[in-house]
Scaffold this active site. Structure first.
Site, PDB file in Angstrom:
ATOM      1  N   THR A 155       0.844  -1.189   0.000  1.00  0.00           N
ATOM      2  CA  THR A 155       0.000   0.000   0.000  1.00  0.00           C
ATOM      3  C   THR A 155       0.881   1.241   0.000  1.00  0.00           C
ATOM      4  O   THR A 155       2.111   1.149  -0.021  1.00  0.00           O
ATOM      5  CB  THR A 155      -0.923   0.052   1.235  1.00  0.00           C
ATOM      6  OG1 THR A 155      -0.150   0.408   2.391  1.00  0.00           O
ATOM      7  CG2 THR A 155      -1.622  -1.274   1.469  1.00  0.00           C
ATOM      8  N   ARG A 156       0.254   2.412   0.061  1.00  0.00           N
ATOM      9  CA  ARG A 156       0.987   3.680   0.119  1.00  0.00           C
ATOM     10  C   ARG A 156       1.244   4.115   1.561  1.00  0.00           C
ATOM     11  O   ARG A 156       1.713   5.231   1.820  1.00  0.00           O
ATOM     12  CB  ARG A 156       0.202   4.762  -0.637  1.00  0.00           C
ATOM     13  CG  ARG A 156       1.040   5.985  -1.039  1.00  0.00           C
ATOM     14  CD  ARG A 156       0.274   6.901  -1.979  1.00  0.00           C
ATOM     15  NE  ARG A 156      -0.965   7.367  -1.405  1.00  0.00           N
ATOM     16  CZ  ARG A 156      -1.101   8.457  -0.641  1.00  0.00           C
ATOM     17  NH1 ARG A 156      -0.037   9.193  -0.351  1.00  0.00           N
ATOM     18  NH2 ARG A 156      -2.281   8.804  -0.174  1.00  0.00           N
ATOM     19  N   LYS A 157       0.978   3.238   2.503  1.00  0.00           N
ATOM     20  CA  LYS A 157       1.216   3.555   3.916  1.00  0.00           C
ATOM     21  C   LYS A 157       2.694   3.334   4.245  1.00  0.00           C
ATOM     22  O   LYS A 157       3.057   2.459   5.019  1.00  0.00           O
ATOM     23  CB  LYS A 157       0.325   2.685   4.813  1.00  0.00           C
ATOM     24  CG  LYS A 157      -1.161   2.970   4.646  1.00  0.00           C
ATOM     25  CD  LYS A 157      -2.005   2.050   5.511  1.00  0.00           C
ATOM     26  CE  LYS A 157      -3.489   2.325   5.327  1.00  0.00           C
ATOM     27  NZ  LYS A 157      -4.338   1.393   6.118  1.00  0.00           N
ATOM     28  N   THR A 158       3.519   4.150   3.617  1.00  0.00           N
ATOM     29  CA  THR A 158       4.955   4.040   3.786  1.00  0.00           C
ATOM     30  C   THR A 158       5.480   5.202   4.636  1.00  0.00           C
ATOM     31  O   THR A 158       4.772   6.166   4.894  1.00  0.00           O
ATOM     32  CB  THR A 158       5.653   4.054   2.412  1.00  0.00           C
ATOM     33  OG1 THR A 158       5.177   5.178   1.658  1.00  0.00           O
ATOM     34  CG2 THR A 158       5.349   2.777   1.643  1.00  0.00           C
ATOM     35  N   HIS A 302       4.706  -4.167   5.250  1.00  0.00           N
ATOM     36  CA  HIS A 302       5.678  -3.076   5.335  1.00  0.00           C
ATOM     37  C   HIS A 302       5.458  -2.126   6.502  1.00  0.00           C
ATOM     38  O   HIS A 302       6.276  -1.239   6.733  1.00  0.00           O
ATOM     39  CB  HIS A 302       5.711  -2.281   4.023  1.00  0.00           C
ATOM     40  CG  HIS A 302       4.382  -1.737   3.589  1.00  0.00           C
ATOM     41  ND1 HIS A 302       3.906  -0.516   3.988  1.00  0.00           N
ATOM     42  CD2 HIS A 302       3.437  -2.265   2.788  1.00  0.00           C
ATOM     43  CE1 HIS A 302       2.728  -0.306   3.430  1.00  0.00           C
ATOM     44  NE2 HIS A 302       2.419  -1.353   2.699  1.00  0.00           N
TER      45      HIS A 302
END
Length: 325
Positions: A155-158, A302
């Site tokens: 996902t874009r939850k970085t 992640h």
């Protein structure tokens, strides 16, 4: 004399360029900024050790997938050091489930001060990237063992400022990165819909701006919202937080009644994505692995993943001299 004296036996100098060439030229600037952050002024420890040429061993002390090699290499390249690897990136170092281990992964050579200047930046990056690659590998393997043939994605939850490393770790681990950033694909979530007024209005506005070349992914909370999104022209419908039999039933109905492949008149081309709280514990039991699900997206690979334990140890001068002679 230096290179010959410290050469390690049976070394592998060329690594697979599988993902290295994807990296943008700006990543070297990012690493320079990391080094500047870690040593913004005087290097007192470096003053103590000086510029004598040394050899350091990179030890992998817990099993995991090796990832982040280009970042590690670039740290030491900028400091005038060389790195010699004994494993290809993407290889599993150590045995899974073994707990503590100790495997020599690489040798780094250069001035003692420079080895220690790059040590923490290089290790932190390698440990985090390898941890994500390992978690991604294990998640994907579990899905494949259960018979799932679709796409497993992150996902874009970085972490802000560290996205490149974390997305790279997903790739090395074998999963899809999903959208890289807000400019990579249009994703319309509940806030977009509420702000616009309706799913059709949000999709129409997105299509007018993004054109034909970008996919539009719409997050929905129910089957009715999914039908609205498909009718409006969404390329991907994300069934958010649906699970179990409800998820399976909804996904199968959408595919059989609305998808072009079902032969229904006026059928649309679209993908069904399952997302929301998916991890190894509920991957098999939550209905996410049904054939009607095209994409599983999860942040479990992640966010809060365990690092792979690496350490860098400079060999005592007596050992290096003995081996060299």
């Amino acid at each position: 004399m230096y290179g010959g004296m410290l050469a390690a036996p049976s070394a592998t100098r060329s690594l697979s360029p599988k993902f290295r060439h994807l990296l943008p030229p700006t990543y070297s600037q990012t690493i320079a900024a990391w080094l500047a952050e870690d040593c913004p002024s005087l290097d007192y420890g470096g003053f103590v050790v000086g510029e004598d040429l040394k050899e350091a061993s990179l030890w992998c002390k817990s099993p995991g997938v090796l990832a982040g090699v280009p970042f590690f290499d670039e740290v030491f390249r900028q400091l005038g050091c060389s790195v010699q690897w004994y494993f290809d990136e993407g290889a599993m170092i150590g045995k899974e489930g073994e707990g503590k281990t100790k495997v020599k992964a690489a040798t780094v050579r250069g001035p003692a001060r420079k080895l220690l200047l790059g040590e923490r930046v290089a290790l932190n990056t390698l440990a985090r990237c390898s941890g994500i690659a390992t978690a991604s590998h294990l998640f994907l393997r579990r899905a494949r063992q259960a018979g799932y043939r679709g796409i497993v994605a992150g996902t874009r939850k970085t972490t802000p400022g560290f996205r490149l490393v974390e997305k790279y770790g997903m790739l090395v681990g074998g999963v899809d990165m999903h959208r890289y950033d807000l400019s990579s694909m249009v994703m319309l979530k509940d806030n977009h819909v509420w702000s616009t007024g309706s799913i059709p209005a949000a999709v129409a506005a997105a299509r007018a701006a993004a054109g034909f070349s970008m996919r539009i992914d719409v997050e929905v909370q129910s089957e009715e919202e999914a039908r609205q999104a498909i009718a409006a022209g969404a390329d991907v419908v994300m069934l958010d937080n649906l699970e179990g039999q409800e998820l399976i039933d909804v996904a199968r109905r959408l595919k059989s009644e609305l998808h072009a492949s079902s032969g229904v008149k006026g059928g649309k081309e679209f993908l069904i994505e399952s997302s929301g709280g998916i991890d190894l514990a509920n991957l098999s039991s939550g209905g996410h692995l049904d054939d009607a699900i095209d994409v599983i997206s999860t942040s479990a690979i992640h966010q809060s993943t365990k690092h792979v334990d690496f350490s860098l140890k400079i060999e005592p001068l007596s050992q290096v001299k003995t081996r060299g002679h």
